[in-house]
Design a protein around this motif. Structure first.
Motif, PDB file in Angstrom:
ATOM      1  N   LYS A   3      41.838  55.361  20.159  1.00 32.40           N
ATOM      2  CA  LYS A   3      42.517  54.213  20.745  1.00 32.40           C
ATOM      3  C   LYS A   3      43.695  54.692  21.593  1.00 32.40           C
ATOM      4  O   LYS A   3      44.462  55.563  21.195  1.00 32.40           O
ATOM      5  N   LEU A   4      43.822  54.118  22.790  1.00 31.42           N
ATOM      6  CA  LEU A   4      44.933  54.420  23.693  1.00 31.42           C
ATOM      7  C   LEU A   4      45.873  53.223  23.745  1.00 31.42           C
ATOM      8  O   LEU A   4      45.436  52.077  23.763  1.00 31.42           O
ATOM      9  N   LEU A   5      47.158  53.503  23.780  1.00 31.45           N
ATOM     10  CA  LEU A   5      48.182  52.460  23.796  1.00 31.45           C
ATOM     11  C   LEU A   5      48.943  52.491  25.108  1.00 31.45           C
ATOM     12  O   LEU A   5      49.175  53.553  25.686  1.00 31.45           O
ATOM     13  N   THR A   6      49.364  51.321  25.566  1.00 31.97           N
ATOM     14  CA  THR A   6      50.170  51.234  26.782  1.00 31.97           C
ATOM     15  C   THR A   6      51.618  51.606  26.469  1.00 31.97           C
ATOM     16  O   THR A   6      52.032  51.654  25.301  1.00 31.97           O
ATOM     17  N   SER A   7      52.385  51.848  27.509  1.00 34.15           N
ATOM     18  CA  SER A   7      53.806  52.157  27.340  1.00 34.15           C
ATOM     19  C   SER A   7      54.526  51.039  26.593  1.00 34.15           C
ATOM     20  O   SER A   7      55.363  51.304  25.726  1.00 34.15           O
ATOM     21  N   HIS A   8      54.203  49.820  26.928  1.00 32.95           N
ATOM     22  CA  HIS A   8      54.885  48.688  26.288  1.00 32.95           C
ATOM     23  C   HIS A   8      54.511  48.577  24.814  1.00 32.95           C
ATOM     24  O   HIS A   8      55.371  48.255  23.982  1.00 32.95           O
ATOM     25  N   GLN A   9      53.262  48.853  24.473  1.00 35.52           N
ATOM     26  CA  GLN A   9      52.856  48.827  23.066  1.00 35.52           C
ATOM     27  C   GLN A   9      53.594  49.907  22.272  1.00 35.52           C
ATOM     28  O   GLN A   9      54.083  49.651  21.178  1.00 35.52           O
ATOM     29  N   VAL A  10      53.665  51.100  22.840  1.00 33.34           N
ATOM     30  CA  VAL A  10      54.336  52.213  22.165  1.00 33.34           C
ATOM     31  C   VAL A  10      55.836  51.936  22.039  1.00 33.34           C
ATOM     32  O   VAL A  10      56.428  52.168  20.987  1.00 33.34           O
ATOM     33  N   GLY A  38      47.504  55.436  37.781  1.00 33.79           N
ATOM     34  CA  GLY A  38      48.825  56.006  37.532  1.00 33.79           C
ATOM     35  C   GLY A  38      49.557  55.447  36.326  1.00 33.79           C
ATOM     36  O   GLY A  38      50.723  55.768  36.105  1.00 33.79           O
ATOM     37  N   HIS A  39      48.896  54.617  35.525  1.00 40.82           N
ATOM     38  CA  HIS A  39      49.530  54.051  34.336  1.00 40.82           C
ATOM     39  C   HIS A  39      49.457  55.037  33.178  1.00 40.82           C
ATOM     40  O   HIS A  39      48.480  55.766  33.040  1.00 40.82           O
ATOM     41  N   ARG A  40      50.474  55.042  32.349  1.00 31.80           N
ATOM     42  CA  ARG A  40      50.508  55.942  31.194  1.00 31.80           C
ATOM     43  C   ARG A  40      49.784  55.299  30.018  1.00 31.80           C
ATOM     44  O   ARG A  40      49.960  54.118  29.744  1.00 31.80           O
ATOM     45  N   ARG A  41      49.039  56.132  29.305  1.00 30.60           N
ATOM     46  CA  ARG A  41      48.388  55.718  28.068  1.00 30.60           C
ATOM     47  C   ARG A  41      48.664  56.805  27.038  1.00 30.60           C
ATOM     48  O   ARG A  41      48.616  57.996  27.331  1.00 30.60           O
ATOM     49  N   TYR A  42      48.965  56.366  25.829  1.00 31.71           N
ATOM     50  CA  TYR A  42      49.319  57.290  24.760  1.00 31.71           C
ATOM     51  C   TYR A  42      48.264  57.223  23.669  1.00 31.71           C
ATOM     52  O   TYR A  42      47.828  56.143  23.275  1.00 31.71           O
TER      53      TYR A  42
END
Length: 74
Positions: A3-10, A38-42
């Motif tokens: 599962k990948l999370l968005t910057s806002h979720q993290v 270009g969006h970050r995913r964690y």
């Protein structure tokens, strides 16, 4: 697939601003993936490991008497 999370979720999980995540990226504390746009995913596992490290540090400080529980150091 992990599962990948968005910057806002993290940011919400860690109770920090999204800008803090970008700073941590520059410092090498976090390594996000970047989407084609270009969006970050964690990776969820990376964030959970980071949370575990923070809990360990806090527990160590409490055990050493460095934190009295009310937000101030002894």
């Amino acid at each position: 697939m992990e599962k990948l999370l968005t910057s806002h979720q993290v940011a919400k999980l860690l109770n920090v601003w999204p800008h803090t995540l970008r700073r941590w990226e520059k410092e090498g504390k976090l390594k996000p993936l970047h989407t084609p746009g270009g969006h970050r995913r964690y990776k969820e596992s990376q964030i959970m490991a980071l949370i575990g490290e923070e809990i360990t540090v806090i527990e160590s400080e409490v055990a050493a008497g460095e934190n009295d529980g009310n937000g101030s150091n002894s």
